[in-house]
Enzyme design. Structure first.
Site, PDB file in Angstrom:
ATOM      1  CG  HIS A   5     -71.372  47.159 -15.637  1.00 48.16           C
ATOM      2  ND1 HIS A   5     -70.281  46.343 -15.792  1.00 48.16           N
ATOM      3  CD2 HIS A   5     -71.380  47.987 -16.690  1.00 48.16           C
ATOM      4  CE1 HIS A   5     -69.664  46.658 -16.910  1.00 48.16           C
ATOM      5  NE2 HIS A   5     -70.306  47.656 -17.467  1.00 48.16           N
ATOM      6  CB  SER A   6     -68.809  50.818 -11.786  1.00 46.14           C
ATOM      7  OG  SER A   6     -67.880  50.045 -11.060  1.00 46.14           O
TER       8      SER A   6
END
Length: 62
Positions: A5-6
């Site tokens: 997750h970014s």
């Protein structure tokens, strides 16, 4: 589906998911029962029991 997750994950994963789902429906399709349309092209091998060679120290830890 799983991804790191970014800040830019959502658009990329959403687009990929949309493409995969659309292609699956458009190219293959489903019958009224919900099964994939098409013919079986391969024969699956029967399952085989795995035989592990685990050293005694590992078995003790497990």
């Amino acid at each position: 589906m799983n991804a790191e997750h970014s800040w830019a994950d959502a658009p990329i994963m959403s687009h990929l998911t949309e493409e995969v789902l659309y292609d699956e429906l458009a190219d293959f399709g489903y019958n009224d029962d919900g099964a994939c349309v098409g013919e079986l092209t391969t024969t699956l091998l029967p399952p085989q029991r795995l035989k592990w060679n685990i050293p005694e120290p590992c078995i003790d830890v497990i």
